[in-house]
Design a protein around this motif. Structure first.
Motif, PDB file in Angstrom:
ATOM      1  N   GLU A  35       0.829  -1.205   0.000  1.00 31.24           N
ATOM      2  CA  GLU A  35       0.000   0.000   0.000  1.00 31.24           C
ATOM      3  C   GLU A  35       0.867   1.259   0.000  1.00 31.24           C
ATOM      4  OE1 GLU A  35      -3.266   0.557  -0.223  1.00 31.24           O
ATOM      5  OE2 GLU A  35      -3.593  -1.564  -0.625  1.00 31.24           O
ATOM      6  N   GLN A  36       1.969   1.223   0.727  1.00 36.24           N
ATOM      7  CA  GLN A  36       2.885   2.368   0.703  1.00 36.24           C
ATOM      8  C   GLN A  36       3.519   2.508  -0.671  1.00 36.24           C
ATOM      9  OE1 GLN A  36       2.950   4.524   3.360  1.00 36.24           O
ATOM     10  NE2 GLN A  36       1.301   3.086   3.882  1.00 36.24           N
ATOM     11  N   ALA A  37       3.766   1.390  -1.327  1.00 36.85           N
ATOM     12  CA  ALA A  37       4.314   1.439  -2.685  1.00 36.85           C
ATOM     13  C   ALA A  37       3.340   2.112  -3.644  1.00 36.85           C
ATOM     14  CB  ALA A  37       4.648   0.028  -3.162  1.00 36.85           C
ATOM     15  N   LYS A  38       2.059   1.865  -3.479  1.00 33.96           N
ATOM     16  CA  LYS A  38       1.064   2.527  -4.324  1.00 33.96           C
ATOM     17  C   LYS A  38       1.187   4.051  -4.223  1.00 33.96           C
ATOM     18  CE  LYS A  38      -2.742  -0.853  -4.269  1.00 33.96           C
ATOM     19  NZ  LYS A  38      -4.151  -1.042  -3.822  1.00 33.96           N
ATOM     20  N   LEU A  39       1.326   4.524  -3.000  1.00 35.76           N
ATOM     21  CA  LEU A  39       1.446   5.973  -2.807  1.00 35.76           C
ATOM     22  C   LEU A  39       2.697   6.522  -3.488  1.00 35.76           C
ATOM     23  CD1 LEU A  39       0.395   6.419   0.930  1.00 35.76           C
ATOM     24  CD2 LEU A  39      -0.879   7.112  -1.094  1.00 35.76           C
ATOM     25  N   LEU A  40       3.816   5.843  -3.326  1.00 42.06           N
ATOM     26  CA  LEU A  40       5.059   6.323  -3.923  1.00 42.06           C
ATOM     27  C   LEU A  40       5.011   6.282  -5.439  1.00 42.06           C
ATOM     28  CD1 LEU A  40       7.697   4.754  -1.506  1.00 42.06           C
ATOM     29  CD2 LEU A  40       6.922   7.135  -1.616  1.00 42.06           C
ATOM     30  N   LEU A  41       4.299   5.333  -6.002  1.00 44.93           N
ATOM     31  CA  LEU A  41       4.209   5.241  -7.465  1.00 44.93           C
ATOM     32  C   LEU A  41       3.487   6.436  -8.073  1.00 44.93           C
ATOM     33  CD1 LEU A  41       3.473   1.427  -7.819  1.00 44.93           C
ATOM     34  CD2 LEU A  41       5.411   2.640  -8.865  1.00 44.93           C
ATOM     35  N   ILE A  42       2.537   7.002  -7.372  1.00 39.43           N
ATOM     36  CA  ILE A  42       1.806   8.136  -7.936  1.00 39.43           C
ATOM     37  C   ILE A  42       2.284   9.478  -7.391  1.00 39.43           C
ATOM     38  CG2 ILE A  42      -0.245   6.732  -8.322  1.00 39.43           C
ATOM     39  CD1 ILE A  42      -1.544   8.172  -5.957  1.00 39.43           C
ATOM     40  N   LYS A  43       3.036   9.477  -6.277  1.00 43.78           N
ATOM     41  CA  LYS A  43       3.484  10.740  -5.687  1.00 43.78           C
ATOM     42  C   LYS A  43       4.921  11.081  -6.046  1.00 43.78           C
ATOM     43  CE  LYS A  43       2.296  11.629  -1.438  1.00 43.78           C
ATOM     44  NZ  LYS A  43       2.100  11.481   0.032  1.00 43.78           N
ATOM     45  N   THR A  44       5.658  10.121  -6.617  1.00 48.40           N
ATOM     46  CA  THR A  44       7.055  10.370  -6.983  1.00 48.40           C
ATOM     47  C   THR A  44       7.314   9.878  -8.407  1.00 48.40           C
ATOM     48  OG1 THR A  44       7.982   8.219  -6.321  1.00 48.40           O
ATOM     49  CG2 THR A  44       7.635   9.845  -4.571  1.00 48.40           C
ATOM     50  N   ASN A  45       8.476  10.268  -8.923  1.00 45.72           N
ATOM     51  CA  ASN A  45       8.949   9.752 -10.207  1.00 45.72           C
ATOM     52  C   ASN A  45      10.065   8.736 -10.012  1.00 45.72           C
ATOM     53  OD1 ASN A  45       7.231  11.339 -11.845  1.00 45.72           O
ATOM     54  ND2 ASN A  45       8.560  13.124 -11.500  1.00 45.72           N
ATOM     55  N   TRP A  46      10.175   8.215  -8.814  1.00 49.37           N
ATOM     56  CA  TRP A  46      11.243   7.270  -8.515  1.00 49.37           C
ATOM     57  C   TRP A  46      11.123   6.009  -9.373  1.00 49.37           C
ATOM     58  CZ3 TRP A  46      10.919   7.178  -2.427  1.00 49.37           C
ATOM     59  CH2 TRP A  46      11.309   8.425  -1.939  1.00 49.37           C
ATOM     60  N   PRO A  47      12.247   5.422  -9.733  1.00 44.58           N
ATOM     61  CA  PRO A  47      12.189   4.132 -10.441  1.00 44.58           C
ATOM     62  C   PRO A  47      11.662   3.041  -9.511  1.00 44.58           C
ATOM     63  CG  PRO A  47      14.458   4.711  -9.907  1.00 44.58           C
ATOM     64  CD  PRO A  47      13.626   5.922  -9.579  1.00 44.58           C
ATOM     65  N   VAL A  48      11.196   1.976 -10.130  1.00 46.85           N
ATOM     66  CA  VAL A  48      10.587   0.890  -9.359  1.00 46.85           C
ATOM     67  C   VAL A  48      11.572   0.314  -8.350  1.00 46.85           C
ATOM     68  CG1 VAL A  48       9.671  -1.466  -9.538  1.00 46.85           C
ATOM     69  CG2 VAL A  48       8.889   0.310 -11.125  1.00 46.85           C
TER      70      VAL A  48
END
Length: 287
Positions: free
Chosen positions: A238-251
């Motif tokens: 669930e935290q990964a979901k947030l980071l995927l849409i809130k950042t441009n970080w690579p996977v």
């Protein structure tokens, strides 16, 4: 007098405040008998004693105590008041899922907080003695006075005070009824959420919480319906979901940030959990 366990309300939605009243009964008078009223009725006794029943349960509700009458069952006076009795009553509605559990440790499972949800299981002891009853009484007096104010003035203030009163009743549940298993499960949840980025094992949990790992697992299953590692796994995703849409970080960076040591394993877990790969998930929200 019968103990009646816990009323569990699955949030959202939130309970909705309707109105407050105050009733004085003289010796020989009694609370009215009713059934199928369709709303919850929360009673707060400030003087004397109410002798009430609900189906096959009966209580003596005295000063500093509360009783939550349920929407559908038959409520009745067991006998008239023997002294002057004063009490506040709050009517509130609730359209969500709820459950009446006779066992104090029962009820709806506590949910895991998700990226787009903040669910909670509100537990109210049906027959209670809230610790901060004087504070509750001040809130009740304020609610009673607000019934004469304009709706636009009173609405938000009433809802706020009502939620504060529910908090006081729930604190009574956690203080009087909550089992050691529930307390440990809540401590475990808090620890997992605080340290989810780290490498965690049952050994580290046992060392941090000072309980055997088998007991920690049992408490989590009873409270949340899952093991600590299952809770941790879902919380990380669930935290990964947030980071995927809130950042441009690579996977790979997101995987590491959420406690996954290997990006391919993270991607596999994410797809199994969310139904799509991390990158496809991101594209759903970022053009």
């Amino acid at each position: 007098m019968t103990e009646t366990g816990i009323i569990s309300l699955e949030l959202p939605p939130l309970p909705y405040y309707i109105t407050t009243g105050h009733t004085t009964l003289q010796p020989g008078e009694q609370h009215p008998n009713r059934r199928n009223i369709g709303i919850f009725d929360l009673l707060w006794v400030t003087q004397g004693t109410l002798f009430l029943g609900e189906e096959d349960q009966q209580w003596e509700v005295t000063v500093g105590q509360t009783l939550l009458l349920l929407p559908e069952p038959y409520h009745y006076a067991v006998k008239p008041c023997d002294t002057e009795t004063r009490f506040y009553w709050i009517h509130f509605d609730y359209s969500g899922r709820w459950e009446h559990s006779v066992e104090s440790g029962g009820g709806l499972p506590y949910p895991i907080r998700h990226a787009w949800k903040n669910p909670y299981s509100l537990r109210l002891k049906q027959y209670a003695s809230p610790f901060e009853f004087p504070l509750a009484e001040r809130h009740l007096r304020t609610l009673l006075l607000s019934t004469d104010r304009r709706r636009s003035e009173s609405f938000w203030h009433e809802q706020q005070l009502f939620m504060e009163l529910l908090r006081l009743v729930e604190e009574g549940y956690h203080g009087e009824v909550a089992s050691p298993a529930l307390r440990l499960a809540e401590r475990t949840e808090a620890y997992l959420r605080q340290h989810y980025q780290e490498e965690l094992t049952y050994e580290t949990l046992a060392e941090a919480l000072h309980y055997h790992s088998n007991y920690i697992v049992r408490c989590m299953k009873e409270t949340y319906g899952c093991t600590p590692m299952e809770y941790l796994h879902e919380y990380r995703l669930e935290q990964a979901k947030l980071l995927l849409i809130k950042t441009n970080w690579p996977v790979a960076r997101i995987a590491e940030q959420c406690g996954f040591q290997y990006a391919p394993y993270f991607s596999s877990c994410f797809k199994q959990y969310a139904g799509v790969s991390p990158l496809r998930f991101r594209k759903q929200y970022i053009p």
